[in-house]
Enzyme design. Structure first.
Site, PDB file in Angstrom:
ATOM      1  N   ASN A   1       0.816  -1.222   0.000  1.00 21.35           N
ATOM      2  CA  ASN A   1       0.000   0.000   0.000  1.00 21.35           C
ATOM      3  C   ASN A   1       0.847   1.270   0.000  1.00 21.35           C
ATOM      4  OD1 ASN A   1       0.836   0.156   2.639  1.00 21.35           O
ATOM      5  ND2 ASN A   1      -1.217   0.297   3.525  1.00 21.35           N
TER       6      ASN A   1
ATOM      7  N   GLU B   1      25.085   2.920 -30.535  1.00 24.53           N
ATOM      8  CA  GLU B   1      24.424   3.882 -29.647  1.00 24.53           C
ATOM      9  C   GLU B   1      23.635   4.832 -30.550  1.00 24.53           C
ATOM     10  OE1 GLU B   1      24.047   4.511 -26.148  1.00 24.53           O
ATOM     11  OE2 GLU B   1      22.648   5.841 -27.183  1.00 24.53           O
TER      12      GLU B   1
ATOM     13  N   GLU C   1      19.580  -4.628 -21.198  1.00 25.52           N
ATOM     14  CA  GLU C   1      19.882  -3.909 -19.958  1.00 25.52           C
ATOM     15  C   GLU C   1      18.550  -3.705 -19.229  1.00 25.52           C
ATOM     16  OE1 GLU C   1      23.068  -0.491 -18.764  1.00 25.52           O
ATOM     17  OE2 GLU C   1      21.537   0.043 -20.199  1.00 25.52           O
TER      18      GLU C   1
ATOM     19  N   GLU D   1      27.845  -0.397 -14.485  1.00 21.66           N
ATOM     20  CA  GLU D   1      28.344   0.946 -14.798  1.00 21.66           C
ATOM     21  C   GLU D   1      28.084   1.939 -13.661  1.00 21.66           C
ATOM     22  OE1 GLU D   1      26.405   2.173 -18.426  1.00 21.66           O
ATOM     23  OE2 GLU D   1      24.419   2.007 -17.542  1.00 21.66           O
TER      24      GLU D   1
HETATM   25  C1  NOJ Z   1      24.804   3.292 -21.610  1.00 19.68           C
HETATM   26  C2  NOJ Z   1      25.080   1.836 -21.694  1.00 19.68           C
HETATM   27  O1  NOJ Z   1      24.453   1.133 -20.664  1.00 19.68           O
HETATM   28  C3  NOJ Z   1      26.580   1.644 -21.656  1.00 19.68           C
HETATM   29  O2  NOJ Z   1      26.873   0.273 -21.615  1.00 19.68           O
HETATM   30  C4  NOJ Z   1      27.171   2.309 -22.849  1.00 19.68           C
HETATM   31  O3  NOJ Z   1      28.565   2.212 -22.766  1.00 19.68           O
HETATM   32  C5  NOJ Z   1      26.785   3.780 -22.914  1.00 19.68           C
HETATM   33  N1  NOJ Z   1      25.386   3.933 -22.765  1.00 19.68           N
HETATM   34  C6  NOJ Z   1      27.191   4.416 -24.235  1.00 19.68           C
HETATM   35  O4  NOJ Z   1      26.459   3.848 -25.272  1.00 19.68           O
END
Ligand code: NOJ
Length: 667
Positions: free
Chosen positions: A185, A381, A468, A474
């Protein structure tokens, strides 16, 4: 998975009967008879309940929708109830075990509006021995064609104020949150999987399966007791889902377990996904990888070109040499392509996925890697710019395929996709699916960062290896709070881990941090080893810089630990306190064990009763050494060897935030 079905299909039994009966008949039991789902109509609204051993687990919970055209949850009558049963065993091309039992009893409750437009839907309930799943199906019909869901009203009415592990979904970027233990709750609007413990000691996990062309499900409390309601991640314009009839929603799932370890062993979510759509899966291979990665976080390297550029030809070859020497199948290289020189989380649309920087000679590197039997792992990325990425997908994947790159790590670092839409919205879900399907056509495996929460799609697309959507290693590099607290990895196997493989990236060996001296892995070295087994991922990264592994005897555990398993058992666990997992290698008769604890030191008696009877094994135990302590003496590690068998009990002494990792080699 056509060939896998024919391989793994042991038996399929189906029986159907249909009845046009009253509400009392809307009931289905699990095959073992312990779990019961009931459904009915009250005041024109359809509801369901769930019980186990006659004890209510989910009280009366209403179902339905609010559409752009108005309510779609009232004025219903039941028009049909159909029962059937199904049983099969299917095989996973990779996973925590080979064979998966998929046995359930099914009930389809069809409802229609008594008056007005007389629109209809069905709710398909499946009762398994380890829980239930249900989804809505919209049949083809005159008065419901293209429609917009403004709200899904599915409820989960808890029958007690359970202990829950969660984080708030809308204020946690990319699901990278620390799970907080609260009472139900006290929940915010939370992401699923939502795992709870009842005061009777049962463990419950609510999640979803097969999230296809729909928005991710979150849960929000709607009353002070403990009714949770579905909260779909919206589009920027407020709509939740653009839908068509005929069509189906994802499955809403509930695992019911007597022990926390049974949550980990449940395959209910995978069973509620479609069989494999990739005909030839021979190119899909789990493995261990290293990468030019932690060095960026430690600011030894940069992603963008310059004097410290990490992705150079020479550095990559050095990593390839190391991978070849130590049996890693892949080398991840980040920062190899044009785009990093910009403000990339805002200008993701400037990324090129085919143009390497001049100091990264991709043709030469690929040939070099092939000569050493190592694969380059590509990195895409996107800075959240999915339109830019989609426009390059085919050319990029064709390029990688030609160069022998068969794994791509994708990333979406930006608060919103294309500056507009949430990652877990229908918009995001559509994009991620497009990437997985396109990748499959080019024989490319995907490691997806900043994803929508996984829902078991790897059954259908086994090239979706790992994702992820978790607060990973990280954070031990740069998080202002000092890193992941000791309990974190004792919680995530029972929460995020239930959604699918996690690319957490374990195995940091050097805890010195030149950039943020107060941030580090809050573990011992032995716990870093154990996490390699505990945190399941078919592509498992040894995340540290390679020089930190050289000449460290602990590295033997990492280089011998497989990433594909024929069997998994959980000898002992308590959420947020400790967890021990044992896994049997698919390629040998050997077992690997990981055991980790939170900030409390503890003694655990590990029974090896999962080993083959009558066989002898050589146990090599990597454990916290004398005086080990995560804060003051994290590297102290002892390696002990002994003969064991199925009757043996190994006494483990885990120090605070410590661990033990064991190789059991059959003799
Ligand atoms: C976040 C990711 O989790 C990481 O693994 C990566 O190195 C960076 N972004 C850059 O793409």
């Amino acid at each position: 998975m056509k060939q896998l079905i024919s391989l793994g299909l042991l038996c399929v039994l189906c029986c159907f009967y249909s009845c046009n009966k009253t509400v009392q008949n809307a009931k289905v039991n699990s095959p073992d008879g312990t779990i019961t789902v009931q459904s009915g109509i009250e005041d024109g609204r359809i509801y369901y309940t769930v019980s186990k051993d006659n004890t209510p687990i989910i009280g009366k919970s209403f179902l339905g929708f609010v559409l752009k055209d108005g309510d779609f949850h009232e004025g219903f009558k039941i028009t049909d109830i159909t029962h059937s049963s199904f049983s099969e065993t299917w095989e996973q091309p990779w996973g925590e075990e080979i064979s998966v039992d998929n046995t359930y009893n099914q009930m389809i409750v069809s409802v229609a509006e008594s008056g007005g437009l007389q629109r209809k839907f069905s709710v398909v309930f499946r009762a398994f021995d380890d829980g239930i799943g249900f989804r809505y199906e919209f049949p083809e019909q005159e008065n419901l064609k293209d429609f917009v869901i403004m709200d899904e009203l599915t409820e989960f009415s808890l029958t007690g104020n359970h202990t829950a592990w969660s984080f708030p979904t809308y204020t946690t970027e990319y699901y990278e949150g620390l799970y907080k233990k609260t009472l139900a709750n006290e929940l915010d609007t939370v992401a699923t999987p939502l795992t709870m413990k009842t005061d009777k000691g049962l463990y419950l996990t609510i999640h979803e399966a097969n999230l296809t062309d729909y928005a991710a499900m979150n849960l929000t409390p709607i009353d002070e007791i403990s009714t949770l309601k579905t909260d779909l991640t919206p589009w920027s314009t407020g709509e939740k889902v653009f839908m068509k009839a005929p069509g189906v929603t994802p499955w809403r799932t509930l695992i019911i377990a007597d022990k926390p370890g049974d949550l980990i062993l449940s395959r209910l979510m995978l069973n509620l996904n479609e069989p494999c759509k990739i005909e030839d899966t021979s190119w899909i291979k789990p493995g261990r990888y290293i990468g030019i990665w932690w060095g960026m976080h430690m600011e030894k390297y940069t992603w963008a070109p310059g004097p410290k550029h990490g992705a150079t030809t020479a550095n990559t070859m050095r990593y390839i040499d190391f991978a070849a020497r130590h049996g890693f199948s892949g080398v991840l290289v980040e920062g190899w392509n044009y785009g990093w020189e910009n403000d990339w989380t805002r200008e993701g649309d400037k990324f090129s996925f085919t143009r390497p920087y001049p100091d990264f000679d991709m043709e030469t590197i690929s040939r070099y890697a092939a000569g050493k039997n190592v694969k380059l792992i590509g990195h895409n990325e996107t800075g959240g710019a999915t339109i830019n990425y989609e426009s390059q997908l085919d050319s990029a994947f064709a390029f990688y395929n030609r160069l022998g790159v068969d794994v791509v790590k994708t990333g979406y670092v930006s608060a919103l996709l294309d500056h507009k839409e949430r990652h877990s919205s229908q918009y995001g879900v559509r994009h991620y699916r497009k990437v997985i399907e396109t990748a499959a056509r080019y024989r490319i495996m995907i490691d997806n960062h900043e994803p929508a929460m996984p829902t078991g799609l790897q059954r259908t697309y086994p090239n979706l290896m790992t994702q992820e959507g978790v607060r990973g290693q990280e954070y031990n590099a740069w998080s202002a709070d000092g890193g992941n607290p000791p309990e974190h990895t004792t919680i995530i196997p029972f929460t995020r881990g239930l959604a699918g493989p996690m690319d957490f990236t374990p195995a940091i060996f050097n805890f010195e941090n030149p950039v943020f001296p107060n941030t580090r892995p809050q573990t011992t070295l032995a716990k870093q080893l154990a996490e390699f087994v505990v945190l399941y991922s078919p592509l498992q990264m040894a995340a540290d810089m390679i020089e930190n592994y050289e000449n460290n005897p602990a590295f033997e555990f990492i280089t011998s630990c497989p990433t594909n398993w024929s069997k998994t058992v959980v000898p002992d666990a308590e959420i947020g306190e400790y967890v021990t997992i044992a896994r049997k290698d698919r390629e040998s008769e050997n077992w690997y064990v990981g055991s980790i604890t939170n900030a409390d030191s503890r003694k655990l008696s590990l029974s090896l009763d999962f080993l083959d009877k009558g066989a002898t094994y050589r146990a090599k135990i990597f454990k916290d050494g004398k005086g080990a302590d995560w804060k003051t003496n994290p590297y102290a590690l002892d390696i002990e060897e002994m003969e064991v068998n199925t009757d043996s009990i190994i006494e483990l002494e885990l120090v605070t935030s410590g661990g033990a990792a064991i190789i059991l080699t059959k003799e």
